[in-house]
Every structure is written in C-alpha cells, then in structure tokens.
Scaffold this motif. Sequence first.
Motif: not given
Length: 266
Positions: A155-162, A203-212
């Motif tokens: 996934l290139g970026r998180m979405t509100p539904q995800a 998704l990058s490590n930093i983007e993943c951590a932000k989502a988490v």
Amino acid sequence: MQVKFKSLSSGSCGNCYFIGIFNDEGACEAGVLIDAGVSPRRLKKELSADGLGYDDFQAILVTHDHLDHIRSLGSYCKHLQKPVCTTPAILKALSGHFMTGAHLSGVRRPLEDGWNEIVPGRIRVQYFEVPHDATQTVGYAILLDGYRFVIMTDLGRMTPQAMAFAKQADTVVIESNYDLYMLRHGPYPKELQDRICQGHGHLSNIECAKAVSEFAHEGLRNVFLCHLSEHNNEPQLAHDTSRPVLDASIRLAPLPRQTASALFTL
C-alpha cells in the motif's frame, strides 16, 4: 478455539500467508490462504512442517495481480480447486493474465461489498481498496469466529478505510517496505525509487510506524511487518522504527522475506 497465522513468504520474491481456526486439540477446523506467490511444492512443505495440509484452507484470497502475489495461482487452481475470492476487477484481470487465465474457470468467486461468508459460520471477509500500482489492490478484514484480523500488503499510503479496520483489529499485518535513506542511497534507479515512495508504491518504515501509532488500541495484540525490501530495509530497522509507538504488551514481529515464519498463535 485458537487462531493461528503463518507467513510462507513475504516480499518481492513471493507472498503467501495462512490463517486458520484451531480447536483445543490443535487441529485446524477452517482456514484461508492469502495470495499465491510460492510454488505448490513449497506450499505443501511449509504447511506440513506445522502439521497442516491443503485440506486446512477452504479458499484463496488475492490482494492484487502483481506476479509476486499470483505466481502460482494458476497451479493452485488447477490442482487444488479451491475458490479464488477477490474483487470483480481483480478477477477480470486474472482471467486475462497469462499465468492464471486458463485455470480460473469454476473457481472464481467475486466478493461483494461488505462482509462475505467464506467458510459458513466460521470465516467472513471484507475487502478494502488501497493505493498501489496494480489493476486494483485490496487489503482484507477477516473475522474468524469473531477474531478480528486485518492484512494490508503493498500500500502506497494509508487510507481512512484501512485505518478504520485496523483500529478494530486484534491482529494487523502491515507493510513496512523500505527505509527512505537506504532507498535514496541504494542501487535502484531514480524512476523506481520515485515509484516506490510517492504514494502508489510501498509504505516506508516511518509511514508504517505513524500508521501503527494511530491505529494502536487497547484490544490490539499483534502487529506483523510484511513485505520488507531486500535492498532498502533491514528487519531490525523496521522493528526498531515501529516498536517505540506500541505498548510493550503488543507483539511486534517482522516477517521473513524468503523463508517461512513460525506458526503464530494469535
């Protein structure tokens, strides 16, 4: 009742995951396979290492039509005759794909919007679309006797539904593909680097951590990091980027790229 999860392979070399419901005696009563990026021979070997076999999953979910996720789907269809469950758009693409088109007849199962019963009374799934440069790419929310499992690879970026599904899940499998510094200073050409990191790649490590950090909640028990890059990431780096945003009671584990994981009890 226990829910158990196993990654058979997670990365551009191939993607395949198993999740199932087990009784107190350790027998699998219902299960599904997610993606088909490993050979039938390897699938059989990795499942049998944990006492499992082809009869322990009743359907195959497909996230998208990139080769590392469907490389062996045609062979699975031909020899196993399990329902292939995914969106109408992905099924249409698979029907015209040289690797799968000749083998989908009789096993196609288009998923409807909302919840779909895959194993009667035991397993239900709902797909949600995520941005990635395939025909269509989806993640899955899976209910196994009420246990809430979410998987989103590529996934290139998180979405509100995800995010909404992840906020309700007991276990989340989420991509943590690359470290931005390693990507920008690694062997990939600039065009490929941009494809990866500009919102429709990975998704990058930093983007993943932000989502988490945003979806972590009291009921969350496990986070598995999937689809780590061979050239632009390290398992320890991915782990160390997301670990600080999670409570210590929540298990965090990067999934191996080319080998199978343990059979995790969730």
